[in-house]
Design a protein around this motif. Structure first.
Motif, mmCIF file in Angstrom:
data_model
loop_
_atom_site.group_PDB
_atom_site.id
_atom_site.type_symbol
_atom_site.label_atom_id
_atom_site.label_comp_id
_atom_site.label_asym_id
_atom_site.label_seq_id
_atom_site.Cartn_x
_atom_site.Cartn_y
_atom_site.Cartn_z
ATOM 1 N N LYS A 1 12.273 -49.118 -112.350
ATOM 2 C CA LYS A 1 13.164 -48.199 -112.987
ATOM 3 C C LYS A 1 11.837 -48.104 -114.766
ATOM 4 O O LYS A 1 11.099 -49.116 -115.021
ATOM 5 N N LEU A 2 11.626 -47.350 -115.290
ATOM 6 C CA LEU A 2 10.700 -46.695 -116.030
ATOM 7 C C LEU A 2 10.939 -46.322 -116.951
ATOM 8 O O LEU A 2 12.168 -45.254 -117.430
ATOM 9 N N ASP A 3 10.373 -46.931 -118.474
ATOM 10 C CA ASP A 3 11.548 -46.745 -120.048
ATOM 11 C C ASP A 3 10.980 -45.137 -119.846
ATOM 12 O O ASP A 3 10.195 -43.787 -119.429
ATOM 13 N N ARG A 4 11.744 -44.703 -121.164
ATOM 14 C CA ARG A 4 11.932 -43.042 -120.959
ATOM 15 C C ARG A 4 10.820 -43.069 -122.035
ATOM 16 O O ARG A 4 10.477 -43.481 -123.175
ATOM 17 N N TRP A 5 10.674 -41.472 -121.732
ATOM 18 C CA TRP A 5 9.385 -40.940 -122.412
ATOM 19 C C TRP A 5 10.394 -40.821 -123.891
ATOM 20 O O TRP A 5 11.383 -40.611 -123.975
ATOM 21 N N PRO A 6 10.060 -40.593 -125.122
ATOM 22 C CA PRO A 6 10.361 -40.050 -126.695
ATOM 23 C C PRO A 6 10.988 -38.712 -126.677
ATOM 24 O O PRO A 6 10.057 -37.761 -125.664
ATOM 25 N N SER A 7 12.167 -38.421 -126.984
ATOM 26 C CA SER A 7 12.687 -37.065 -127.075
ATOM 27 C C SER A 7 11.716 -36.178 -127.209
ATOM 28 O O SER A 7 11.752 -34.807 -126.788
ATOM 29 N N ASP A 8 11.180 -35.735 -128.515
ATOM 30 C CA ASP A 8 10.584 -35.348 -128.820
ATOM 31 C C ASP A 8 8.665 -35.137 -128.039
ATOM 32 O O ASP A 8 8.324 -34.491 -128.782
ATOM 33 N N SER A 9 8.499 -35.583 -127.280
ATOM 34 C CA SER A 9 7.523 -35.273 -125.887
ATOM 35 C C SER A 9 7.973 -34.652 -124.807
ATOM 36 O O SER A 9 6.686 -34.054 -123.895
ATOM 37 N N ILE A 10 9.043 -34.013 -124.779
ATOM 38 C CA ILE A 10 9.598 -33.716 -123.491
ATOM 39 C C ILE A 10 9.669 -31.984 -124.257
ATOM 40 O O ILE A 10 10.287 -31.586 -124.825
ATOM 41 N N PRO A 11 8.320 -31.117 -123.464
ATOM 42 C CA PRO A 11 8.685 -29.850 -123.546
ATOM 43 C C PRO A 11 9.887 -29.169 -123.129
ATOM 44 O O PRO A 11 10.975 -29.098 -122.466
ATOM 45 N N GLU A 12 10.208 -28.071 -124.502
ATOM 46 C CA GLU A 12 10.866 -27.273 -124.449
ATOM 47 C C GLU A 12 11.439 -25.837 -123.192
ATOM 48 O O GLU A 12 10.201 -25.670 -122.404
ATOM 49 N N LYS A 13 12.233 -25.915 -122.740
ATOM 50 C CA LYS A 13 12.500 -24.874 -121.403
ATOM 51 C C LYS A 13 12.183 -23.689 -121.816
ATOM 52 O O LYS A 13 12.961 -23.571 -122.667
#
Length: 204
Positions: A192-204
């Motif tokens: 089980k991996l920690d989630r990335w911060p939401s603001d680090s995911i590029p917009e689609k």
């Protein structure tokens, strides 16, 4: 015709089932333990032996438990042999710092084995809850004597699994070394991996 060896399945589902069992009535814990969940056998199908003694922690074990060397440990040796084949189906050595469990004298007496609910229920009786396990696996060449005890074919390695029981406070409270023949053991990992911060995911 050679009878196929009993398969052992080790998975997070088995571990969670074992923890859930801790809170069940003793009547249920007595008929559904580790051997039932991992091998599909019952205690009536096996010959179970267990031996307790107190040892002093060597440097390796002291480091594992983050305690002083020479601290008394309860060492517990377990072996199960399948009645139908006369072959070993489980073997392990467990260690617990004695000071963690000595408030319940029953936990120091080998005559109380097999304990309904296993070591997680034993620890539960002294107020310890297991949070997770950390396991290390190595493969070794078994001795001729080990091959005979397990009923192993030539060329099959033994898997040695060191399991560390970590409580909700982050302490290693129990450690066990177990052996499993590689030709009949299925080990499932869930990472089980920690989630990335939401603001680090590029917009689609």
């Amino acid at each position: 015709m050679r009878r196929p060896p009993t398969r052992i399945r080790l998975s997070i589902a088995t571990t969670q089932s074992a923890k859930d069992l801790v809170l069940r009535p003793e009547s249920e814990r007595r008929v559904k333990g580790a051997i039932e969940m991992t091998a599909g056998l019952t205690l009536a199908d096996v010959i179970s032996t267990h031996k307790y003694n107190v040892i002093s922690a060597n440097e390796e074990l002291a480091e594992e438990f983050s305690i002083e060397a020479e601290t008394p440990l309860l060492r517990r040796a377990y072996e199960m042999t399948e009645k139908a084949t006369g072959k070993r189906i489980s073997w392990s050595i467990s260690y617990i710092p004695r000071f963690l469990i000595e408030s319940n004298g029953k936990l120091l007496d080998e005559n109380n084995e097999p304990w309904p609910g296993g070591h997680m229920h034993q620890l539960y009786t002294v107020g310890i809850e297991i949070d997770h396990f950390v396991r290390s696996i190595t493969a070794v060449e078994p001795s001729p004597g080990d091959r005979q005890k397990w009923g192993m074919d030539s060329g099959v390695p033994l898997l040695y699994v060191r399991s560390r029981s970590v409580d909700i406070g982050g302490r290693v409270v129990e450690l066990s070394d177990a052996a499993y023949p590689a030709d009949r053991t299925e080990i499932t990992f869930v990472d089980k991996l920690d989630r990335w911060p939401s603001d680090s995911i590029p917009e689609k």
